[in-house]
Motif scaffolding. Structure first.
Motif, PDB file in Angstrom:
ATOM      1  N   HIS A  92       0.829  -1.205   0.000  1.00 39.65           N
ATOM      2  CA  HIS A  92       0.000   0.000   0.000  1.00 39.65           C
ATOM      3  C   HIS A  92       0.868   1.262   0.000  1.00 39.65           C
ATOM      4  CE1 HIS A  92      -3.297   2.701   1.130  1.00 39.65           C
ATOM      5  NE2 HIS A  92      -2.464   3.208   2.037  1.00 39.65           N
TER       6      HIS A  92
ATOM      7  N   LYS B  58       1.276   4.025  -2.962  1.00 41.37           N
ATOM      8  CA  LYS B  58       0.914   5.419  -2.695  1.00 41.37           C
ATOM      9  C   LYS B  58       2.060   6.345  -3.081  1.00 41.37           C
ATOM     10  CE  LYS B  58      -3.224   5.971  -1.083  1.00 41.37           C
ATOM     11  NZ  LYS B  58      -4.142   6.709  -1.956  1.00 41.37           N
TER      12      LYS B  58
ATOM     13  N   VAL C  50      -4.352  -5.383  -4.099  1.00 34.34           N
ATOM     14  CA  VAL C  50      -3.946  -4.429  -3.062  1.00 34.34           C
ATOM     15  C   VAL C  50      -3.318  -3.201  -3.725  1.00 34.34           C
ATOM     16  CG1 VAL C  50      -2.422  -4.041  -1.092  1.00 34.34           C
ATOM     17  CG2 VAL C  50      -3.590  -6.229  -1.341  1.00 34.34           C
TER      18      VAL C  50
ATOM     19  N   SER D  64      -4.656   0.735  -3.827  1.00 35.80           N
ATOM     20  CA  SER D  64      -3.834   1.738  -3.157  1.00 35.80           C
ATOM     21  C   SER D  64      -3.376   2.846  -4.099  1.00 35.80           C
ATOM     22  CB  SER D  64      -2.587   1.073  -2.546  1.00 35.80           C
ATOM     23  OG  SER D  64      -2.953   0.014  -1.690  1.00 35.80           O
TER      24      SER D  64
ATOM     25  N   GLU E 270       0.460  -8.370   4.243  1.00 35.27           N
ATOM     26  CA  GLU E 270       0.231  -6.927   4.099  1.00 35.27           C
ATOM     27  C   GLU E 270      -0.395  -6.363   5.375  1.00 35.27           C
ATOM     28  OE1 GLU E 270       1.190  -5.003   1.746  1.00 35.27           O
ATOM     29  OE2 GLU E 270      -0.093  -3.239   1.721  1.00 35.27           O
TER      30      GLU E 270
ATOM     31  N   ILE F 182      -4.576  -4.660   6.290  1.00 35.07           N
ATOM     32  CA  ILE F 182      -5.499  -5.037   5.214  1.00 35.07           C
ATOM     33  C   ILE F 182      -6.766  -5.642   5.826  1.00 35.07           C
ATOM     34  CG2 ILE F 182      -4.697  -7.419   4.873  1.00 35.07           C
ATOM     35  CD1 ILE F 182      -4.712  -6.797   1.849  1.00 35.07           C
TER      36      ILE F 182
END
Lengths: 361, 139
Positions: free
Chosen positions: A128, A132, A153, A157, B111, B114
Protein backbone atom coordinates in the motif's frame (compact mmCIF):
# COMPACT_ATOMS: atom_id res chain seq x y z
CA UNK A 1 -7.73 3.65 -8.79
CA UNK A 2 -9.91 2.22 -6.07
CA UNK A 3 -12.97 4.11 -7.26
CA UNK A 4 -12.67 2.99 -10.84
CA UNK A 5 -11.72 -0.59 -10.18
CA UNK A 6 -14.43 -2.93 -11.42
CA UNK A 7 -16.05 -4.99 -8.69
CA UNK A 8 -14.50 -8.42 -8.50
CA UNK A 9 -16.23 -11.02 -10.60
CA UNK A 10 -18.44 -8.48 -12.28
CA UNK A 11 -17.04 -7.63 -15.68
CA UNK A 12 -18.37 -4.58 -17.39
CA UNK A 13 -21.42 -5.26 -19.47
CA UNK A 14 -21.90 -4.07 -23.03
CA UNK A 15 -24.03 -1.26 -21.64
CA UNK A 16 -21.01 0.03 -19.74
CA UNK A 17 -19.19 0.73 -22.96
CA UNK A 18 -19.91 4.23 -24.17
CA UNK A 19 -21.28 4.37 -27.68
CA UNK A 20 -18.50 5.83 -29.73
CA UNK A 21 -20.62 8.09 -31.89
CA UNK A 22 -22.37 9.80 -29.02
CA UNK A 23 -19.11 10.74 -27.36
CA UNK A 24 -17.23 12.05 -30.35
CA UNK A 25 -20.22 13.89 -31.72
CA UNK A 26 -20.73 14.85 -35.33
CA UNK A 27 -17.95 16.98 -36.69
CA UNK A 28 -16.05 17.22 -33.41
CA UNK A 29 -12.66 16.37 -34.72
CA UNK A 30 -10.61 17.87 -31.92
CA UNK A 31 -7.78 15.84 -30.43
CA UNK A 32 -9.67 15.68 -27.16
CA UNK A 33 -12.80 14.30 -28.78
CA UNK A 34 -10.85 11.66 -30.64
CA UNK A 35 -8.98 10.80 -27.48
CA UNK A 36 -12.20 10.23 -25.56
CA UNK A 37 -13.82 8.32 -28.38
CA UNK A 38 -10.84 6.01 -28.60
CA UNK A 39 -10.20 4.94 -25.05
CA UNK A 40 -12.77 6.39 -22.67
CA UNK A 41 -14.01 3.03 -21.46
CA UNK A 42 -10.67 1.75 -20.24
CA UNK A 43 -8.82 4.95 -19.36
CA UNK A 44 -7.71 5.04 -15.75
CA UNK A 45 -8.69 1.46 -15.08
CA UNK A 46 -6.52 -1.10 -13.36
CA UNK A 47 -6.34 -4.57 -14.85
CA UNK A 48 -5.89 -7.14 -12.10
CA UNK A 49 -7.70 -9.96 -13.88
CA UNK A 50 -9.26 -10.20 -17.32
CA UNK A 51 -12.63 -10.08 -15.55
CA UNK A 52 -11.91 -6.36 -15.22
CA UNK A 53 -12.36 -6.05 -18.99
CA UNK A 54 -15.46 -6.67 -21.05
CA UNK A 55 -15.23 -8.95 -24.08
CA UNK A 56 -15.61 -5.84 -26.23
CA UNK A 57 -12.64 -4.22 -24.53
CA UNK A 58 -10.56 -7.39 -24.93
CA UNK A 59 -11.38 -7.56 -28.64
CA UNK A 60 -10.46 -3.90 -29.00
CA UNK A 61 -7.09 -4.51 -27.31
CA UNK A 62 -6.43 -7.37 -29.74
CA UNK A 63 -7.28 -5.08 -32.66
CA UNK A 64 -4.94 -2.45 -31.28
CA UNK A 65 -2.14 -4.99 -30.90
CA UNK A 66 -2.49 -5.96 -34.56
CA UNK A 67 -2.60 -2.31 -35.56
CA UNK A 68 0.54 -1.52 -33.55
CA UNK A 69 2.40 -4.39 -35.22
CA UNK A 70 1.77 -2.96 -38.65
CA UNK A 71 2.17 0.71 -37.70
CA UNK A 72 5.25 0.68 -35.49
CA UNK A 73 6.55 4.06 -36.64
CA UNK A 74 3.20 5.82 -36.36
CA UNK A 75 2.66 4.73 -32.77
CA UNK A 76 6.23 5.31 -31.60
CA UNK A 77 5.35 8.60 -29.90
CA UNK A 78 1.98 7.58 -28.46
CA UNK A 79 3.07 7.69 -24.81
CA UNK A 80 5.65 10.45 -25.11
CA UNK A 81 6.11 12.03 -21.70
CA UNK A 82 4.59 9.09 -19.85
CA UNK A 83 6.43 7.04 -17.24
CA UNK A 84 5.79 3.36 -16.42
CA UNK A 85 6.90 1.85 -13.11
CA UNK A 86 7.75 -1.85 -13.18
CA UNK A 87 7.58 -2.99 -9.57
CA UNK A 88 8.89 -6.55 -9.68
CA UNK A 89 9.02 -8.01 -6.19
CA UNK A 90 10.29 -11.27 -7.65
CA UNK A 91 12.49 -11.75 -10.67
CA UNK A 92 10.78 -12.37 -13.99
CA UNK A 93 13.09 -11.03 -16.59
CA UNK A 94 11.06 -11.84 -19.68
CA UNK A 95 7.83 -10.32 -18.37
CA UNK A 96 9.59 -7.21 -17.07
CA UNK A 97 11.45 -6.69 -20.35
CA UNK A 98 8.19 -7.08 -22.24
CA UNK A 99 6.39 -4.44 -20.15
CA UNK A 100 9.36 -2.07 -20.33
CA UNK A 101 9.95 -2.52 -24.05
CA UNK A 102 6.25 -1.90 -24.65
CA UNK A 103 6.44 1.52 -22.96
CA UNK A 104 9.77 2.41 -24.59
CA UNK A 105 8.39 1.57 -28.04
CA UNK A 106 5.48 3.91 -27.35
CA UNK A 107 7.90 6.73 -26.60
CA UNK A 108 7.55 6.64 -22.81
CA UNK A 109 10.07 6.16 -20.03
CA UNK A 110 10.47 3.42 -17.43
CA UNK A 111 11.49 3.29 -13.78
CA UNK A 112 11.30 0.40 -11.33
CA UNK A 113 13.02 -2.36 -9.47
CA UNK A 114 13.49 -6.07 -9.98
CA UNK A 115 13.79 -8.08 -6.80
CA UNK A 116 12.43 -7.06 -3.42
CA UNK A 117 15.89 -6.91 -1.88
CA UNK A 118 16.61 -3.82 -3.96
CA UNK A 119 13.58 -1.89 -2.81
CA UNK A 120 12.20 -0.40 0.36
CA UNK A 121 10.33 -3.69 0.80
CA UNK A 122 13.51 -4.93 2.42
CA UNK A 123 12.92 -2.25 5.07
CA UNK A 124 9.41 -3.57 5.64
CA UNK A 125 7.32 -1.18 3.55
CA UNK A 126 3.82 -2.38 2.72
CA UNK A 127 2.53 -2.71 -0.84
CA UNK A 128 0.00 0.00 0.00
CA UNK A 129 2.66 2.52 1.01
CA UNK A 130 4.90 1.69 -1.94
CA UNK A 131 2.05 2.21 -4.40
CA UNK A 132 0.91 5.42 -2.69
CA UNK A 133 4.46 6.71 -3.13
CA UNK A 134 5.10 5.52 -6.66
CA UNK A 135 1.72 6.87 -7.82
CA UNK A 136 3.19 10.33 -7.39
CA UNK A 137 5.93 9.61 -9.87
CA UNK A 138 4.38 7.67 -12.73
CA UNK A 139 1.37 7.36 -15.03
CA UNK A 140 0.98 3.57 -14.90
CA UNK A 141 2.33 0.69 -12.81
CA UNK A 142 3.07 -2.92 -13.72
CA UNK A 143 3.44 -5.07 -10.61
CA UNK A 144 4.75 -8.60 -10.14
CA UNK A 145 4.56 -10.08 -6.66
CA UNK A 146 4.88 -13.58 -5.19
CA UNK A 147 1.77 -13.16 -3.02
CA UNK A 148 -1.64 -13.96 -4.48
CA UNK A 149 -3.87 -10.90 -4.51
CA UNK A 150 -0.98 -8.43 -4.30
CA UNK A 151 -2.02 -6.74 -7.55
CA UNK A 152 -5.49 -6.04 -6.14
CA UNK A 153 -3.95 -4.43 -3.06
CA UNK A 154 -1.78 -2.36 -5.39
CA UNK A 155 -4.75 -1.34 -7.56
CA UNK A 156 -6.74 -0.27 -4.51
CA UNK A 157 -3.83 1.74 -3.16
CA UNK A 158 -2.56 3.45 -6.29
CA UNK A 159 -3.90 6.66 -7.78
CA UNK A 160 -2.85 5.56 -11.27
CA UNK A 161 -3.77 2.42 -13.26
CA UNK A 162 -2.10 -0.80 -12.14
CA UNK A 163 -1.51 -3.74 -14.47
CA UNK A 164 -1.02 -7.15 -12.89
CA UNK A 165 2.17 -8.71 -14.24
CA UNK A 166 1.59 -11.88 -12.21
CA UNK A 167 0.63 -12.28 -8.55
CA UNK A 168 1.97 -15.61 -7.36
CA UNK A 169 0.06 -18.52 -8.83
CA UNK A 170 -3.08 -16.41 -9.08
CA UNK A 171 -3.51 -14.22 -12.18
CA UNK A 172 -1.41 -13.13 -15.13
CA UNK A 173 -3.87 -11.34 -17.44
CA UNK A 174 -1.38 -10.07 -20.03
CA UNK A 175 -0.19 -13.64 -20.66
CA UNK A 176 -3.75 -14.59 -21.57
CA UNK A 177 -4.03 -11.51 -23.78
CA UNK A 178 -0.84 -12.64 -25.53
CA UNK A 179 -2.36 -16.11 -26.02
CA UNK A 180 -5.54 -14.60 -27.48
CA UNK A 181 -3.56 -12.24 -29.72
CA UNK A 182 -1.65 -15.22 -31.09
CA UNK A 183 -4.88 -17.08 -31.90
CA UNK A 184 -6.24 -13.92 -33.49
CA UNK A 185 -3.17 -13.43 -35.66
CA UNK A 186 -2.97 -17.10 -36.67
CA UNK A 187 -6.65 -17.78 -37.34
CA UNK A 188 -8.25 -14.35 -37.59
CA UNK A 189 -10.60 -15.35 -34.77
CA UNK A 190 -10.62 -16.58 -31.17
CA UNK A 191 -13.80 -18.65 -31.46
CA UNK A 192 -14.84 -21.72 -33.48
CA UNK A 193 -11.62 -23.52 -32.63
CA UNK A 194 -10.65 -26.89 -31.21
CA UNK A 195 -8.13 -26.02 -28.53
CA UNK A 196 -5.98 -28.80 -27.08
CA UNK A 197 -4.28 -28.04 -23.79
CA UNK A 198 -1.57 -30.44 -22.78
CA UNK A 199 0.53 -31.10 -19.71
CA UNK A 200 -0.01 -29.82 -16.18
CA UNK A 201 -3.66 -28.79 -16.14
CA UNK A 202 -3.96 -28.80 -12.35
CA UNK A 203 -1.56 -26.07 -11.34
CA UNK A 204 -1.13 -24.06 -14.54
CA UNK A 205 -2.66 -20.63 -13.97
CA UNK A 206 -2.15 -19.61 -17.60
CA UNK A 207 -4.22 -22.59 -18.68
CA UNK A 208 -7.12 -21.84 -16.33
CA UNK A 209 -7.15 -18.18 -17.30
CA UNK A 210 -7.10 -19.04 -21.01
CA UNK A 211 -9.98 -21.51 -20.65
CA UNK A 212 -12.08 -19.10 -18.61
CA UNK A 213 -11.49 -16.24 -21.03
CA UNK A 214 -12.20 -18.33 -24.15
CA UNK A 215 -15.44 -19.46 -22.47
CA UNK A 216 -16.53 -15.81 -22.26
CA UNK A 217 -16.29 -15.58 -26.06
CA UNK A 218 -17.80 -19.04 -26.62
CA UNK A 219 -17.73 -21.64 -29.41
CA UNK A 220 -14.58 -23.44 -28.37
CA UNK A 221 -14.07 -27.20 -28.06
CA UNK A 222 -11.46 -27.98 -25.44
CA UNK A 223 -9.40 -31.16 -25.52
CA UNK A 224 -7.74 -31.44 -22.11
CA UNK A 225 -4.72 -33.72 -22.34
CA UNK A 226 -2.97 -34.65 -19.10
CA UNK A 227 -1.96 -37.53 -16.86
CA UNK A 228 -4.52 -38.48 -14.22
CA UNK A 229 -2.37 -36.81 -11.57
CA UNK A 230 -2.58 -33.43 -13.29
CA UNK A 231 -6.17 -33.20 -14.52
CA UNK A 232 -8.14 -29.99 -14.84
CA UNK A 233 -9.74 -28.84 -11.56
CA UNK A 234 -13.50 -29.29 -11.28
CA UNK A 235 -14.22 -25.56 -11.04
CA UNK A 236 -12.59 -25.02 -14.43
CA UNK A 237 -14.60 -27.88 -15.94
CA UNK A 238 -17.74 -26.35 -14.38
CA UNK A 239 -16.86 -23.07 -16.10
CA UNK A 240 -16.74 -24.81 -19.49
CA UNK A 241 -20.01 -26.61 -18.80
CA UNK A 242 -21.70 -23.34 -17.91
CA UNK A 243 -20.92 -22.02 -21.41
CA UNK A 244 -23.55 -23.54 -23.69
CA UNK A 245 -21.45 -23.16 -26.82
CA UNK A 246 -18.30 -24.71 -25.29
CA UNK A 247 -17.50 -28.34 -24.63
CA UNK A 248 -14.58 -30.46 -23.46
CA UNK A 249 -13.13 -33.94 -23.48
CA UNK A 250 -10.43 -35.22 -21.15
CA UNK A 251 -7.68 -37.29 -22.75
CA UNK A 252 -4.41 -38.81 -21.68
CA UNK A 253 -2.61 -39.47 -24.99
CA UNK A 254 -1.44 -36.49 -26.99
CA UNK A 255 -0.60 -38.48 -30.13
CA UNK A 256 -4.12 -39.95 -30.25
CA UNK A 257 -5.88 -36.59 -30.43
CA UNK A 258 -3.37 -34.19 -31.96
CA UNK A 259 -4.91 -34.63 -35.41
CA UNK A 260 -8.19 -33.05 -34.24
CA UNK A 261 -6.67 -29.84 -32.93
CA UNK A 262 -6.53 -26.32 -34.35
CA UNK A 263 -4.45 -25.17 -31.40
CA UNK A 264 -2.11 -27.11 -29.14
CA UNK A 265 -1.26 -25.23 -25.96
CA UNK A 266 1.68 -26.98 -24.31
CA UNK A 267 2.64 -26.61 -20.65
CA UNK A 268 5.44 -28.08 -18.63
CA UNK A 269 4.95 -31.31 -16.67
CA UNK A 270 7.10 -30.73 -13.61
CA UNK A 271 8.79 -33.61 -11.86
CA UNK A 272 7.91 -32.28 -8.40
CA UNK A 273 4.18 -32.62 -9.17
CA UNK A 274 4.42 -36.40 -9.08
CA UNK A 275 4.30 -38.60 -6.02
CA UNK A 276 7.05 -40.88 -7.29
CA UNK A 277 9.72 -40.73 -9.93
CA UNK A 278 8.56 -43.87 -11.72
CA UNK A 279 5.26 -42.23 -12.63
CA UNK A 280 7.08 -39.14 -13.84
CA UNK A 281 9.46 -41.11 -16.04
CA UNK A 282 6.61 -43.22 -17.41
CA UNK A 283 4.46 -40.23 -18.32
CA UNK A 284 7.02 -37.63 -19.23
CA UNK A 285 7.51 -38.62 -22.85
CA UNK A 286 3.78 -38.82 -23.50
CA UNK A 287 3.60 -35.08 -23.02
CA UNK A 288 6.61 -34.05 -25.06
CA UNK A 289 5.91 -32.60 -28.47
CA UNK A 290 8.40 -33.67 -31.13
CA UNK A 291 8.52 -33.90 -34.90
CA UNK A 292 7.00 -37.41 -34.89
CA UNK A 293 3.88 -36.29 -33.06
CA UNK A 294 3.69 -33.10 -35.08
CA UNK A 295 3.44 -35.16 -38.27
CA UNK A 296 0.03 -36.34 -37.06
CA UNK A 297 -1.25 -32.78 -36.66
CA UNK A 298 -3.16 -30.55 -39.08
CA UNK A 299 -0.93 -28.49 -41.39
CA UNK A 300 -2.24 -25.22 -39.98
CA UNK A 301 -2.34 -26.15 -36.31
CA UNK A 302 -0.70 -23.59 -34.00
CA UNK A 303 1.56 -24.68 -31.14
CA UNK A 304 1.53 -22.31 -28.17
CA UNK A 305 3.48 -22.35 -24.92
CA UNK A 306 3.65 -19.69 -22.20
CA UNK A 307 7.45 -20.21 -21.93
CA UNK A 308 9.94 -20.83 -20.55
CA UNK A 309 9.97 -24.40 -21.80
CA UNK A 310 12.27 -27.07 -20.52
CA UNK A 311 11.93 -30.22 -22.60
CA UNK A 312 8.21 -30.45 -23.35
CA UNK A 313 8.70 -29.11 -26.87
CA UNK A 314 11.67 -30.58 -28.72
CA UNK A 315 13.88 -27.92 -30.31
CA UNK A 316 13.33 -29.60 -33.70
CA UNK A 317 9.76 -28.23 -33.58
CA UNK A 318 11.00 -24.62 -33.49
CA UNK A 319 11.56 -24.52 -37.25
CA UNK A 320 8.11 -25.88 -38.06
CA UNK A 321 5.74 -23.15 -39.26
CA UNK A 322 3.17 -24.41 -36.75
CA UNK A 323 5.39 -23.33 -33.84
CA UNK A 324 3.79 -20.11 -32.60
CA UNK A 325 5.39 -19.75 -29.17
CA UNK A 326 7.97 -17.14 -30.09
CA UNK A 327 5.25 -15.25 -31.93
CA UNK A 328 3.40 -15.36 -28.62
CA UNK A 329 6.29 -13.45 -27.03
CA UNK A 330 6.01 -10.75 -29.68
CA UNK A 331 2.25 -10.63 -29.23
CA UNK A 332 2.80 -10.28 -25.49
CA UNK A 333 4.72 -7.08 -26.08
CA UNK A 334 2.11 -5.82 -28.56
CA UNK A 335 -0.84 -6.39 -26.20
CA UNK A 336 1.12 -4.70 -23.40
CA UNK A 337 1.64 -1.72 -25.71
CA UNK A 338 -2.10 -1.72 -26.42
CA UNK A 339 -2.95 -2.00 -22.73
CA UNK A 340 -0.46 0.55 -21.43
CA UNK A 341 -1.50 3.18 -23.98
CA UNK A 342 -5.18 2.45 -23.35
CA UNK A 343 -5.17 2.71 -19.56
CA UNK A 344 -3.23 5.99 -19.60
CA UNK A 345 -5.63 7.29 -22.25
CA UNK A 346 -3.26 7.88 -25.16
CA UNK A 347 -4.69 7.25 -28.60
CA UNK A 348 -2.76 5.38 -31.25
CA UNK A 349 -2.22 7.65 -34.24
CA UNK A 350 -4.44 6.57 -37.10
CA UNK A 351 -6.22 3.79 -35.22
CA UNK A 352 -9.94 3.62 -35.91
CA UNK A 353 -11.83 2.27 -32.90
CA UNK A 354 -14.43 -0.36 -33.72
CA UNK A 355 -18.03 0.63 -33.34
CA UNK A 356 -19.20 -0.96 -30.12
CA UNK A 357 -22.34 -2.37 -31.74
CA UNK A 358 -20.38 -3.84 -34.60
CA UNK A 359 -17.97 -5.65 -32.31
CA UNK A 360 -20.76 -6.91 -30.13
CA UNK A 361 -22.69 -8.45 -33.04
CA UNK B 1 -34.26 -30.52 29.96
CA UNK B 2 -35.74 -27.18 30.95
CA UNK B 3 -34.09 -23.83 30.79
CA UNK B 4 -35.64 -20.73 32.26
CA UNK B 5 -37.02 -18.45 29.58
CA UNK B 6 -35.54 -15.01 29.09
CA UNK B 7 -37.63 -11.88 29.61
CA UNK B 8 -35.87 -9.48 27.29
CA UNK B 9 -33.25 -10.58 24.79
CA UNK B 10 -32.63 -12.74 21.76
CA UNK B 11 -33.03 -16.44 21.06
CA UNK B 12 -30.95 -17.87 18.23
CA UNK B 13 -32.64 -21.15 17.35
CA UNK B 14 -31.82 -23.91 14.86
CA UNK B 15 -28.08 -23.40 15.22
CA UNK B 16 -26.34 -26.45 13.68
CA UNK B 17 -25.79 -29.00 16.44
CA UNK B 18 -22.48 -28.61 18.21
CA UNK B 19 -21.56 -25.21 16.72
CA UNK B 20 -23.06 -22.80 19.27
CA UNK B 21 -19.71 -21.81 20.75
CA UNK B 22 -18.27 -21.18 17.31
CA UNK B 23 -21.29 -19.07 16.41
CA UNK B 24 -20.83 -17.00 19.56
CA UNK B 25 -17.18 -16.48 18.70
CA UNK B 26 -17.97 -15.17 15.21
CA UNK B 27 -20.73 -12.96 16.62
CA UNK B 28 -18.09 -11.53 19.01
CA UNK B 29 -20.21 -12.50 22.01
CA UNK B 30 -18.04 -13.46 24.97
CA UNK B 31 -19.75 -16.19 27.01
CA UNK B 32 -17.55 -15.27 29.97
CA UNK B 33 -19.11 -11.84 30.33
CA UNK B 34 -22.59 -12.27 28.81
CA UNK B 35 -25.68 -13.64 30.54
CA UNK B 36 -26.74 -16.42 28.23
CA UNK B 37 -27.97 -19.98 28.06
CA UNK B 38 -26.65 -22.58 25.64
CA UNK B 39 -28.66 -25.65 24.81
CA UNK B 40 -26.61 -28.01 22.73
CA UNK B 41 -27.68 -31.07 20.77
CA UNK B 42 -31.36 -30.55 21.52
CA UNK B 43 -33.78 -32.56 19.42
CA UNK B 44 -35.15 -30.85 16.33
CA UNK B 45 -38.02 -31.98 14.11
CA UNK B 46 -36.51 -30.18 11.16
CA UNK B 47 -32.82 -31.05 11.54
CA UNK B 48 -32.69 -34.01 13.94
CA UNK B 49 -30.63 -32.05 16.44
CA UNK B 50 -29.75 -28.42 16.99
CA UNK B 51 -28.22 -25.89 19.35
CA UNK B 52 -30.11 -22.96 20.89
CA UNK B 53 -28.55 -19.76 22.20
CA UNK B 54 -30.55 -17.50 24.55
CA UNK B 55 -28.96 -14.13 25.30
CA UNK B 56 -30.47 -12.02 28.07
CA UNK B 57 -30.76 -8.25 27.46
CA UNK B 58 -29.31 -8.37 23.93
CA UNK B 59 -30.76 -5.77 21.58
CA UNK B 60 -29.62 -7.10 18.23
CA UNK B 61 -27.41 -9.62 16.50
CA UNK B 62 -25.37 -9.31 13.30
CA UNK B 63 -27.57 -11.16 10.79
CA UNK B 64 -24.85 -11.06 8.10
CA UNK B 65 -22.31 -12.83 10.28
CA UNK B 66 -24.98 -15.26 11.49
CA UNK B 67 -25.93 -15.99 7.88
CA UNK B 68 -22.34 -16.79 7.10
CA UNK B 69 -21.70 -19.13 10.07
CA UNK B 70 -25.20 -20.57 10.63
CA UNK B 71 -27.39 -20.06 7.57
CA UNK B 72 -30.22 -22.25 8.91
CA UNK B 73 -30.52 -20.37 12.23
CA UNK B 74 -33.58 -18.33 13.16
CA UNK B 75 -33.65 -15.32 15.46
CA UNK B 76 -36.46 -14.50 17.93
CA UNK B 77 -36.56 -11.10 19.60
CA UNK B 78 -38.05 -11.43 23.09
CA UNK B 79 -39.60 -8.45 24.89
CA UNK B 80 -41.51 -8.75 28.19
CA UNK B 81 -41.29 -12.52 28.05
CA UNK B 82 -42.93 -12.74 24.61
CA UNK B 83 -41.51 -13.21 21.15
CA UNK B 84 -42.20 -9.92 19.43
CA UNK B 85 -40.33 -10.53 16.18
CA UNK B 86 -38.87 -13.42 14.21
CA UNK B 87 -36.02 -12.98 11.78
CA UNK B 88 -33.89 -15.13 9.50
CA UNK B 89 -30.26 -14.33 8.80
CA UNK B 90 -29.07 -12.96 5.47
CA UNK B 91 -26.65 -14.67 3.15
CA UNK B 92 -24.40 -11.63 2.74
CA UNK B 93 -22.76 -10.78 -0.59
CA UNK B 94 -19.61 -9.68 1.23
CA UNK B 95 -18.13 -10.39 4.61
CA UNK B 96 -15.39 -8.22 6.04
CA UNK B 97 -13.08 -9.03 8.94
CA UNK B 98 -15.14 -12.03 10.06
CA UNK B 99 -12.68 -14.75 9.12
CA UNK B 100 -9.12 -14.78 7.83
CA UNK B 101 -7.88 -16.37 4.62
CA UNK B 102 -6.34 -19.80 5.09
CA UNK B 103 -4.13 -19.59 1.99
CA UNK B 104 -0.53 -19.10 3.18
CA UNK B 105 0.33 -17.54 -0.19
CA UNK B 106 -2.40 -14.90 0.11
CA UNK B 107 -1.31 -11.26 0.35
CA UNK B 108 -3.48 -10.83 3.44
CA UNK B 109 -0.96 -12.92 5.40
CA UNK B 110 1.76 -10.30 4.98
CA UNK B 111 0.23 -6.93 4.10
CA UNK B 112 -0.30 -4.77 7.18
CA UNK B 113 -3.62 -3.09 7.87
CA UNK B 114 -5.50 -5.04 5.21
CA UNK B 115 -9.17 -5.96 5.68
CA UNK B 116 -10.09 -9.62 5.31
CA UNK B 117 -12.72 -9.52 2.60
CA UNK B 118 -14.66 -12.41 1.10
CA UNK B 119 -17.39 -12.47 -1.55
CA UNK B 120 -20.23 -14.91 -2.17
CA UNK B 121 -19.64 -16.89 -5.37
CA UNK B 122 -22.38 -19.53 -5.11
CA UNK B 123 -25.39 -18.98 -2.88
CA UNK B 124 -26.65 -22.58 -3.23
CA UNK B 125 -23.38 -24.00 -1.93
CA UNK B 126 -22.89 -21.00 0.38
CA UNK B 127 -19.43 -20.71 -1.11
CA UNK B 128 -17.34 -17.67 -0.27
CA UNK B 129 -13.94 -16.83 -1.70
CA UNK B 130 -11.22 -14.41 -0.68
CA UNK B 131 -11.37 -11.12 -2.61
CA UNK B 132 -7.61 -11.18 -3.01
CA UNK B 133 -6.53 -14.74 -3.81
CA UNK B 134 -9.88 -16.48 -4.55
CA UNK B 135 -9.22 -19.19 -1.96
CA UNK B 136 -12.43 -20.72 -0.62
CA UNK B 137 -13.40 -19.49 2.85
CA UNK B 138 -13.12 -21.99 5.67
CA UNK B 139 -14.52 -21.58 9.15
Amino acid sequence: MATLYAKKGEPLSAEDIPKTGTIAGAGSDTADAVHRRDTSSIVGRSVVTLDDLSTIQIRELLRKAQYIDSHRAQVAGTCSGRVLATLFYEPSTRTRLSFETAMLRLGGQVIGFAGAQLSSVSKGESIHDTLKTVSNYVDVVAIRHPKEGAALVAAQSADVPVINAGDGGHMHPTQTLADLATLQSRFGRITDLTVGICGDLTFGRTVHSLIETLCRFGNVRFVLISPDELRTPQYVLDRIQSSPSCSYTEESDLAAVIGDLDVLYMTRVQKERFFNEDDYLRLRDTYILNADKLRLAKPDMAVLHPLPRVNEIATEVDDDPRAAYFEQVKNGMLVRMALESSVVGDELAGFEPADAKEVFA
Amino acid sequence: MEVTSITNGIIIDHVPAGTALTVLEYLSIDPATTRLALIMNASSRRYGSKDIIKIEDAESVDLDVLGFVARQATVDIVRGGRITRKMTPNLPEHIVNVITCVNPRCVTTTERGIRQRFHLVHSGRQEYRCDYCDEEAKL
